[in-house]
Design an enzyme around this catalytic site. Structure first.
Site, PDB file in Angstrom:
ATOM      1  CE  LYS A   1      32.015  78.929  62.007  1.00 43.35           C
ATOM      2  NZ  LYS A   1      31.803  77.554  62.513  1.00 43.35           N
TER       3      LYS A   1
ATOM      4  CB  SER B   1      34.488  75.420  60.745  1.00 41.49           C
ATOM      5  OG  SER B   1      33.248  75.550  61.415  1.00 41.49           O
TER       6      SER B   1
ATOM      7  CB  SER C   1      32.820  74.200  64.255  1.00 44.87           C
ATOM      8  OG  SER C   1      32.994  73.362  63.149  1.00 44.87           O
TER       9      SER C   1
END
Lengths: 441, 449
Positions: free
Chosen positions: A39, A114, A138
């Site tokens: 990420k 996210s 997330s």
């Protein structure tokens, strides 16, 4: 053995689904044993680290985040950085400054957030494991929406050194993959205490062979506010578990409804201090108008470069810690968090895990998201927030499909007992038929 | 007049408070890392030594040590502050509610906490074209902040208090105040009801000046029948006056929250097990009482050197305090440069023997002094003398021959020997003790009957 990396195929996938905000353009010469992605809020040498934010445009960190360093040391090739909501602020990965990842099962729908890009990459790339990060759900949310497995370890299990902070007391690095065996393989790789992150240093050793027995608990509060398709699919999954010999009790956890307000107070409060450093002066975007007062200089950069959701959360978080409101919100939220943890621990006395659907609905279409108000978006996280607020390990497993879209269920275990969750994933995998998106068939 | 102080001092650690960067960085921005530059993803790790020193200081100031402590983020925007929050302590400092005796007055200590220093801003360039440069070498340097009750009564006392405190802490934990300007103080002063804060005063001289100015200013305001406004002011070093702080620079709400990257520390046990070295002023008080010597003298000895004070204590066990002091402040002090090493090596045995011998009268003053010089490795002139030395006898006799009136006098008045003593001392540059000379004179006089 070095797995083949097809850069061209990756590029085509990225053009269509945008899981990556930055990826390698040539395969390096060195041998590697596996490939992975990270990420964008995890710092990695050789890549920008922008956490989905324009304010970090061009920032190249001089060090590897500990989980990335460990994956590389274990023979991993980092393929790229995956797209995300700016600093993790979102539920659909639509708040990114660098493109919006599309759902692998239907590109008109969101991946969730996210860690949307991470779940998208895990769903689309063969043999891929993605490092995700969860603050309030997330990892679970996009894993559920993209039909993959998302493992969020106990808070403190994986070092946060090199993770760009959202809410430091909530942030957890975890794994997203199509396969539970990858999660079983890589969780020990990234876990362990790290002297560079004191909050990782009081953990008991990870022991995946330690598996809790006993019935699972489904809080009745988690069955309210679901769409009928999610309710029905989850019901069927519970039925399947029961047929497989697992006892499932419905329990009551009345404090769960306070998790969301407490979470948003704590997460935004911490975020508002974490984001103070972004000002166009030392890294990221550079404001060149030096001949002005520093307040104007900082304000200009921050006004221009933060997205709307980041600004909203900075304002909310700053408000919650001001004199006069601090006791009412910040300190109150801290005590609510303790109350919810206690309620979980009470349930764990008689139950091995707490089970619920992961998200109350299937991945929404982008035009539906556009008409959602912030509070509606925040509410979508009501099932993923409680374990995140309390730092409990949890896993999201695909448990069914509706109109071709995956639906996930989420199991929560006591602190440090990730083994129980992986065991569940393995057992579930023997009876459940995972679907692979058409795009990669 | 009531004055309360917030004193900031650098803790003497080798590395910074939350990272391993050296604290002795030289060229600007060379002693920096992701943590003290606040780079995204960096995390703080507490320097154990800094906490230990904080505990020692809190304990020394008789604070109640908080068993459970944590750090807080104090958020404000300023170019020298890399994260735009300072990691400090808010609700749970290392120590609270202590006190310190200064010149017989009890000064309340409200709190002792540790925190990180921001970077340093330097203005360079010609007037009108100045630019700011920032050196982050200082960013993350550990500081201790000591907050006193408003118990000080004058600017001079405030200065003397810090001066004494810094001396104590230098001995206690090795705090290194290179020059008096490296002490940074925020001071509160009130003449009437309302207090005024003077922030960021650098150095003790400036502190005293700032407080004097402020006291005068407030007195004038009150004399004019006006009221003191509660405010924050700053000290202008150039103009030597205090001015209202511009903007709302110091009045903002810092929005403190707990520092979630560091967690909590349980220090109660550790603090209880920490043994403190005796500090100079405390030692001087004790020595003054125990050895029955003046407080000022005790301080002078203790502040000169710890080993000089050790020696005094040892000497006093062997000889009367008066004798010990006479030696210590006289010949020992004047040969201290050379003696210190010897005393550190033999624990003072050599010197103690000499003083003992002198006190018992078995050697002469001058012999003792020569032996002391020998002990210190200093080349002495002349040879040891004793009462039967023929040189003295002939010198006494020739003096008596030349001064019959003294001989006459001596038969009735023993004090008449003083003139002989003076002569011999002068001629021999003090090689013989007065006692020896008197004996010699007595002997020679008796021969003349």
């Amino acid at each position: 053995m070095t797995p083949k990396v097809d850069i061209e195929a990756m590029r085509r996938t990225n053009e269509r689904f945008e899981p990556f905000c930055e990826m390698i353009s040539v395969v390096p010469d060195e041998d590697h044993e596996f490939t992975f992605s990270a990420k964008d809020n995890l710092c990695a040498k050789g890549f920008q680290a922008r956490a989905g934010s324009r304010i970090l445009e061009g920032y190249r960190p001089p060090f590897d985040a500990t989980p990335i360093w460990k994956m590389r040391a274990a023979g991993g090739l980092l393929l790229g950085k995956t797209n995300m909501d700016e600093f993790g602020f979102g539920t659909f990965s639509t708040n990114s400054g660098y493109g919006i990842p599309k759902n692998p099962f239907d590109p008109t729908r969101a991946c969730g957030g996210s860690s949307g890009g991470a779940a998208c990459a895990a769903a689309l790339l063969p043999g891929h494991v993605a490092l995700g990060v969860s603050t309030g759900g997330s990892i679970s949310c996009p894993s559920s929406f993209c039909g993959v497995i998302g493992m969020t370890p106990t808070y403190g299990r994986v070092s946060r050194y090199g993770l760009i902070d959202y809410g430091n007391s909530l942030d957890k690095v975890g794994l997203i993959s199509r396969s539970i065996s990858d999660i079983e393989r890589f969780l020990p790789v990234i876990s362990g205490s790290d002297p560079k992150d004191p909050t990782s240093c009081c953990q008991p050793r990870l022991d995946l062979s330690k598996v809790r027995k006993g019935p699972m608990a489904v809080p009745k509060e988690c069955l309210e506010g679901l769409t009928p398709d999610v309710a029905r699919t989850f019901d069927d999954a519970v039925q399947t578990l029961k047929e497989g010999g697992t006892e499932v009790d419905v329990v009551s956890m009345p404090s769960l409804k306070y998790a969301m307000p407490a979470y948003y107070v704590l997460a935004t409060t911490e975020a508002s201090t974490n984001l103070a450093r972004y000002c166009g002066m030392r890294f990221g975007v550079a404001e060149r108008e030096y001949a002005q007062h520093f307040n104007d200089f900082f304000s200009k950069t921050r006004s221009e470069s933060f997205g709307d959701e980041a600004k909203r959360r900075i304002l909310l978080g700053t408000f919650c810690r001001m004199v006069g409101f601090r006791d009412k919100y910040y300190l109150k939220a801290l005590s609510v968090r303790q109350g919810i943890t206690k309620e979980y621990l009470d349930v764990f006395k008689d139950h091995s895990m707490v089970l619920s659907p992961t998200m109350p609905f299937i991945a929404p279409k982008f035009d539906e998201i556009a008409s959602m108000r912030p509070l509606e978006m925040y509410s979508a996280d009501f099932l993923t927030i409680p374990p995140n607020l309390t730092g409990l390990p949890h896993i999201s497993l695909p448990c069914g499909y509706h109109s071709g879209m995956p639906i996930g269920m989420q199991a929560v275990a006591p602190h440090w007992e990730e083994g129980t969750l992986i065991d569940l994933g393995k057992r579930w995998g023997t009876t459940f038929a995972y679907k692979v998106p058409e795009a990669c068939q | 007049m009531r004055i309360g102080l917030e004193v900031h001092l650098q803790l003497p650690t080798r590395s910074k408070l939350f990272c391993s960067c050296p604290t002795n960085g030289d060229a600007p921005n060379t002693s920096v890392c992701p943590t003290c530059l606040g780079l995204p993803g960096s995390k703080p790790v507490l320097n154990r030594k800094a906490l230990e020193l904080g505990i020692m200081i809190a304990k020394f100031l008789d604070c109640r040590i908080n068993d459970r402590i944590w750090f807080s983020r104090k958020t404000y925007f300023y170019p020298d502050l890399p994260k735009h929050f300072q990691i400090t302590q808010y609700e749970s400092p290392v120590g609270n509610d202590g006190h310190y005796e200064h010149e017989g007055k009890r000064i309340g200590i409200w709190r002792v906490h540790i925190e990180e220093d921001p970077g340093r801003i330097k203005r360079v360039g010609r007037s009108g074209e100045e630019v700011s440069l920032i050196d982050y070498n200082r960013s993350g340097i550990p500081l201790v902040e000591i907050v006193t009750a408003p118990d000080l009564e004058s600017p001079e006392q405030a200065r003397a208090f810090i001066d004494q405190l810094v001396t104590e802490l230098r001995y206690l934990v090795g705090i290194n105040v290179q020059d008096e300007t490296s002490v940074r103080v925020d001071a509160n002063l009130s003449i009437g009801e309302e207090r005024v804060e003077v922030k960021n005063v650098q150095g003790l001289k400036n502190l005293e000046r700032a407080l004097r100015y402020e006291a005068t200013r407030q007195t004038k305001v009150l004399d004019a029948g006006k009221r003191i406004v509660r405010e924050t002011r700053r000290y202008d070093e150039e103009r030597k006056i205090t001015l209202p702080a511009r903007e709302k620079e110091f009045e903002e709400d810092y929005g403190y929250i707990g520092e979630p990257d560091l967690g909590e520390y349980h220090i109660g046990q550790w603090a209880r097990e920490t043994v403190l070295k005796e500090t100079p002023f405390a030692r001087a008080e004790r020595m003054s009482a125990e050895l029955d010597i003046p407080r000022q003298t005790a301080r002078q000895v203790v502040l000169t050197s710890g080993s000089l004070a050790d020696l005094l204590e040892k000497l006093c066990k062997e000889v009367p305090s008066e004798k010990a002091l006479q030696w210590l402040l006289g010949p020992i002090s004047s040969n201290w440069g050379a003696l210190e090493k010897v005393i550190d090596a033999d624990g003072g045995a050599c010197v103690i023997d000499i003083v003992k011998a002198d006190a018992s009268g078995s050697i002469t003053d001058s012999e003792a002094k020569i032996r002391l010089q020998k002990c210190a490795g200093v080349k002495s002139e002349g040879t040891p003398a004793c009462a039967s030395n023929p040189d003295m006898i002939s010198m006494v006799n020739s003096f008596l021959d030349a001064h019959p009136e003294v001989v006459k006098d001596l038969r009735n008045n023993a004090k008449a020997a003083n003139s002989v003593i003076g002569h011999v001392m002068k001629e021999t540059k003090g090689q013989y003790s007065s006692k020896d000379i008197v004996e010699c004179v007595k002997k020679e006089i008796s021969k003349r009957v």
